[in-house]
Design a protein around this motif. Structure first.
Motif, PDB file in Angstrom:
ATOM      1  N   LEU A   1       5.429 -14.532 -21.916  1.00  0.00           N
ATOM      2  CA  LEU A   1       4.242 -14.343 -21.088  1.00  0.00           C
ATOM      3  C   LEU A   1       4.266 -15.307 -19.900  1.00  0.00           C
ATOM      4  N   LEU A   2       4.652 -16.546 -20.138  1.00  0.00           N
ATOM      5  CA  LEU A   2       4.775 -17.521 -19.059  1.00  0.00           C
ATOM      6  C   LEU A   2       5.783 -17.043 -18.022  1.00  0.00           C
ATOM      7  N   ALA A   3       6.929 -16.567 -18.461  1.00  0.00           N
ATOM      8  CA  ALA A   3       7.961 -16.072 -17.529  1.00  0.00           C
ATOM      9  C   ALA A   3       7.437 -14.887 -16.722  1.00  0.00           C
ATOM     10  N   GLU A   4       6.659 -14.035 -17.373  1.00  0.00           N
ATOM     11  CA  GLU A   4       6.076 -12.882 -16.668  1.00  0.00           C
ATOM     12  C   GLU A   4       5.134 -13.341 -15.555  1.00  0.00           C
ATOM     13  N   TYR A   5       4.267 -14.300 -15.859  1.00  0.00           N
ATOM     14  CA  TYR A   5       3.327 -14.784 -14.841  1.00  0.00           C
ATOM     15  C   TYR A   5       4.032 -15.586 -13.749  1.00  0.00           C
ATOM     16  N   GLU A   6       5.077 -16.297 -14.098  1.00  0.00           N
ATOM     17  CA  GLU A   6       5.845 -16.997 -13.068  1.00  0.00           C
ATOM     18  C   GLU A   6       6.521 -15.999 -12.132  1.00  0.00           C
ATOM     19  N   GLN A   7       7.001 -14.896 -12.686  1.00  0.00           N
ATOM     20  CA  GLN A   7       7.608 -13.851 -11.859  1.00  0.00           C
ATOM     21  C   GLN A   7       6.554 -13.202 -10.965  1.00  0.00           C
ATOM     22  N   ILE A   8       5.387 -12.941 -11.495  1.00  0.00           N
ATOM     23  CA  ILE A   8       4.297 -12.381 -10.688  1.00  0.00           C
ATOM     24  C   ILE A   8       3.954 -13.329  -9.550  1.00  0.00           C
ATOM     25  N   ARG A   9       3.865 -14.616  -9.864  1.00  0.00           N
ATOM     26  CA  ARG A   9       3.542 -15.616  -8.840  1.00  0.00           C
ATOM     27  C   ARG A   9       4.593 -15.622  -7.728  1.00  0.00           C
ATOM     28  N   ARG A  10       5.856 -15.585  -8.095  1.00  0.00           N
ATOM     29  CA  ARG A  10       6.928 -15.544  -7.079  1.00  0.00           C
ATOM     30  C   ARG A  10       6.852 -14.266  -6.250  1.00  0.00           C
ATOM     31  N   GLY A  11       6.512 -13.159  -6.875  1.00  0.00           N
ATOM     32  CA  GLY A  11       6.356 -11.896  -6.150  1.00  0.00           C
ATOM     33  C   GLY A  11       5.230 -11.962  -5.143  1.00  0.00           C
ATOM     34  N   ILE A  12       4.134 -12.618  -5.520  1.00  0.00           N
ATOM     35  CA  ILE A  12       3.016 -12.784  -4.591  1.00  0.00           C
ATOM     36  C   ILE A  12       3.434 -13.666  -3.426  1.00  0.00           C
ATOM     37  N   GLU A  13       4.196 -14.717  -3.706  1.00  0.00           N
ATOM     38  CA  GLU A  13       4.702 -15.568  -2.631  1.00  0.00           C
ATOM     39  C   GLU A  13       5.568 -14.758  -1.670  1.00  0.00           C
ATOM     40  N   ASP A  14       6.428 -13.902  -2.219  1.00  0.00           N
ATOM     41  CA  ASP A  14       7.270 -13.049  -1.375  1.00  0.00           C
ATOM     42  C   ASP A  14       6.420 -12.095  -0.545  1.00  0.00           C
ATOM     43  N   ASP A  15       5.409 -11.495  -1.165  1.00  0.00           N
ATOM     44  CA  ASP A  15       4.514 -10.590  -0.436  1.00  0.00           C
ATOM     45  C   ASP A  15       3.764 -11.333   0.660  1.00  0.00           C
ATOM     46  N   ALA A  16       3.301 -12.537   0.353  1.00  0.00           N
ATOM     47  CA  ALA A  16       2.568 -13.325   1.352  1.00  0.00           C
ATOM     48  C   ALA A  16       3.473 -13.638   2.535  1.00  0.00           C
ATOM     49  N   ALA A  17       4.701 -14.069   2.277  1.00  0.00           N
ATOM     50  CA  ALA A  17       5.629 -14.387   3.362  1.00  0.00           C
ATOM     51  C   ALA A  17       5.912 -13.147   4.198  1.00  0.00           C
ATOM     52  N   ALA A  18       6.124 -12.010   3.548  1.00  0.00           N
ATOM     53  CA  ALA A  18       6.383 -10.773   4.278  1.00  0.00           C
ATOM     54  C   ALA A  18       5.168 -10.380   5.116  1.00  0.00           C
ATOM     55  N   MET A  19       3.981 -10.487   4.544  1.00  0.00           N
ATOM     56  CA  MET A  19       2.754 -10.156   5.263  1.00  0.00           C
ATOM     57  C   MET A  19       2.600 -11.056   6.483  1.00  0.00           C
ATOM     58  N   LEU A  20       2.843 -12.339   6.300  1.00  0.00           N
ATOM     59  CA  LEU A  20       2.697 -13.297   7.396  1.00  0.00           C
ATOM     60  C   LEU A  20       3.777 -13.113   8.462  1.00  0.00           C
ATOM     61  N   ASP A  21       4.910 -12.535   8.072  1.00  0.00           N
ATOM     62  CA  ASP A  21       5.982 -12.255   9.033  1.00  0.00           C
ATOM     63  C   ASP A  21       5.784 -10.928   9.747  1.00  0.00           C
ATOM     64  N   GLY A  22       4.669 -10.239   9.424  1.00  0.00           N
ATOM     65  CA  GLY A  22       4.342  -8.995  10.114  1.00  0.00           C
ATOM     66  C   GLY A  22       4.855  -7.727   9.459  1.00  0.00           C
ATOM     67  N   GLU A  23       5.440  -7.844   8.289  1.00  0.00           N
ATOM     68  CA  GLU A  23       5.909  -6.655   7.583  1.00  0.00           C
ATOM     69  C   GLU A  23       4.722  -5.899   7.000  1.00  0.00           C
ATOM     70  N   THR A  24       4.941  -4.655   6.604  1.00  0.00           N
ATOM     71  CA  THR A  24       3.886  -3.850   5.996  1.00  0.00           C
ATOM     72  C   THR A  24       4.348  -3.320   4.638  1.00  0.00           C
ATOM     73  N   SER A  25       3.385  -2.981   3.818  1.00  0.00           N
ATOM     74  CA  SER A  25       3.666  -2.418   2.506  1.00  0.00           C
ATOM     75  C   SER A  25       2.496  -1.577   2.076  1.00  0.00           C
ATOM     76  N   ASP A  26       2.752  -0.504   1.349  1.00  0.00           N
ATOM     77  CA  ASP A  26       1.676   0.338   0.823  1.00  0.00           C
ATOM     78  C   ASP A  26       0.810  -0.426  -0.178  1.00  0.00           C
ATOM     79  N   ARG A  27       1.360  -1.455  -0.811  1.00  0.00           N
ATOM     80  CA  ARG A  27       0.600  -2.228  -1.802  1.00  0.00           C
ATOM     81  C   ARG A  27      -0.548  -3.006  -1.145  1.00  0.00           C
ATOM     82  N   TRP A  28      -0.463  -3.272   0.148  1.00  0.00           N
ATOM     83  CA  TRP A  28      -1.459  -4.114   0.806  1.00  0.00           C
ATOM     84  C   TRP A  28      -2.580  -3.318   1.440  1.00  0.00           C
ATOM     85  N   ARG A  29      -2.560  -2.027   1.331  1.00  0.00           N
ATOM     86  CA  ARG A  29      -3.585  -1.202   1.983  1.00  0.00           C
ATOM     87  C   ARG A  29      -4.771  -1.010   1.116  1.00  0.00           C
TER      88      ARG A  29
END
Length: 109
Positions: A81-109
């Motif tokens: 469970l800890l590994a799952e939440y750590e992976q989710i956290r890293r995914g959010i960090e990746d999404d945040a960086a992509a969002m801040l870099d101007g990328e788009t995703s259907d997940r953010w709409r």
């Protein structure tokens, strides 16, 4: 019989998430601060980004980070469970960086 659902030595994951969501912590502000630490090259733009999608991401990041913190303190540790939440956290960090870099995703709409 244990106090958590009568069958486990750990609280139920749903109860833990509910506790984090209702903690009284200003989740968006706390998540924004954590993201500034996690994404140093985006620190300045994180402060100025106020879109609803980014604020939702900050809130989710804080709840996820709180869960990681809580799961790390459990004895015995629920490693999967800890590994799952750590992976989710890293995914959010990746999404945040992509969002801040101007990328788009259907997940953010």
């Amino acid at each position: 019989m244990n106090e958590y659902n009568g069958s486990s030595s750990h609280p139920d994951e749903d109860d833990m998430l509910r506790e984090q969501m209702n903690s009284g912590i200003p989740l968006i502000r706390a998540g924004r601060a954590r993201l500034r630490l996690a994404l140093p090259r985006h620190r300045d733009v994180i402060l100025s980004t106020r879109t609803p999608a980014f604020q939702s991401l900050c809130r989710t990041y804080e709840v996820t980070a709180l869960m990681v913190d809580k799961l790390r303190k459990e004895v015995p540790c629920r490693e999967e469970l800890l590994a799952e939440y750590e992976q989710i956290r890293r995914g959010i960090e990746d999404d945040a960086a992509a969002m801040l870099d101007g990328e788009t995703s259907d997940r953010w709409r």
